[in-house]
Scaffold this active site. Sequence first.
Site, mmCIF file in Angstrom:
data_model
loop_
_atom_site.group_PDB
_atom_site.id
_atom_site.type_symbol
_atom_site.label_atom_id
_atom_site.label_comp_id
_atom_site.label_asym_id
_atom_site.label_seq_id
_atom_site.Cartn_x
_atom_site.Cartn_y
_atom_site.Cartn_z
ATOM 1 C CG ASP A 10 4.833 17.513 26.434
ATOM 2 O OD1 ASP A 10 5.657 16.736 26.933
ATOM 3 O OD2 ASP A 10 3.666 17.185 26.151
ATOM 4 C CG HIS A 25 8.507 -20.344 38.950
ATOM 5 N ND1 HIS A 25 8.444 -20.271 37.571
ATOM 6 C CD2 HIS A 25 7.804 -21.457 39.318
ATOM 7 C CE1 HIS A 25 7.743 -21.309 37.119
ATOM 8 N NE2 HIS A 25 7.340 -22.042 38.161
#
Length: 465
Positions: A312, A444
């Site tokens: 940061d 799935h």
Amino acid sequence: MSDKFDLIVIGGGPGGYVCAIRASQLGLKTACIESRGSLGGTCLNVGCIPSKSLLNLSENYHKAKKNFFDQGIEVSNIKLNIDKMMKNKNKSVQVLTKGIEFLFKKNKVTYIKGKGVIFSSQNVVVYDEGKKTSYNTKNIVIATGSFPSSLPGIEINEKNIISSTAALSLSSVPKSLVVIGGGYIGLEMGSVWKRLGAEVTVIENLPFITPGMDREISEEFKKILIKQGIKFQLNSKVLSIKDTGTQVQISYQTNEKKFKISADKALVAVGRKPYTEGLNLGKVGIKKDEKGRIKVNKKFQTDLQNIYAIGDVIDGPMLAHKAEEEGIAVAESLAGQSGHVNYDVIPGVIYTSPEVAYVGKTEEQLKRDSIEYKVGKFPFLANSRAKVNNETEGFVKILADKKSDRVLGVHIIGPHCGDMIAEMALAMEFGASAEDIARTCHAHPTHTEAIKEAALAVDKRPIHF
Ligand code: NAI
């Protein structure tokens, strides 16, 4: 004068501690200085981790109250015990911060408690409870992170005018909460307190929320949050906040007109600033840019070539995982390897419900850069797993290069997409085309089938929509 190190890392957040561990793994004698009293930085102590804990707990509470009955689960007398919820959050934080101390021991990183001050490119002095210890080192990495910024004339007192830090530890649910800033923190913390029962109003300066995000996703996000009961005042600039002791009075301006709103608490979430105070940067000759970020070259070197800066305190998104990648890159460069960060593939996630996740370019960026592209979209409404789970809001959007079909950006709003985005980051790291994704077998029934279908939709051949 005590030990001499190969590397001293100042700051024990995700950038700093990861850098220290990697450097030690690579054989460098490494120390990490941290003044907070616990490792993990903002992320673990007062950021990502406690907020994700509260997001999860408040969602459980909200679902139990609002959704369970319709799903055939009849529980009576659901009550919120905020004290217990906060204790649960604190325990998660404690376990994880202690975990880093364990990792330091395991990897032989010296953990130095105190505030580090740079006296020269080879000397760091640590101040701790009146004690002063000087350490010599061949290299220094500055990873001191950021702190919440405020607005001119508005002082965050952490009583009724609060930052994310106090918003993570309120002892009761405010009746009303005004959030200033419709970004990551504002929407995550706004969601937590809304679910726990507060009236939440977000005041945002711009005409849209989450600036920088793909606009179509941002608009959908706003619609969903409005449906959840969060109110928005867009195009609105906060002018002042007065803490009366029991309430806050906020005045703001929308299209030249002035308005007032009162609330129990005001959360100021208008961004964060690099934290470099007390490091002695000016004296040793390290320059910052106009936004207070330390200037570095591509190898993360500051004006002094053996002092590096990551996370940061330098340019780029203020995200824990971006800082981690930079920490690893610096450690590997110091050990003679070729450390590198691919800034084109840094995912971002907002952990609301539904989550929002993205990686790569937005449609707005592609238009701005005159890059021709194709779009494939698939709604979760047509995804069987989302349907059976009653979580059908949102969609997947894949942007691919018009000629080469290479994936340029993926933007998702929907259930579990904070985890799903990793597949897309990996695909982009490998330079995948939409066709590659479309031809990859997805299990799935899973939410990830929506990604496959969106990739098929890039070529206008989705099966289930
Ligand atoms: P942000 O930059 O995400 O959002 C700040 C918002 O405040 C912007 O929308 C801006 O337009 C607005 N704003 C600025 N001045 C204003 C004014 N006077 N009145 C009204 N609105 C105003 O900053 P935020 O939310 O404070 O987060 C700080 C940093 O922390 C971000 O860089 C973010 O990346 C990081 N973060 C990341 C999270 C995640 O990865 N899930 C969670 C929380 C924070």
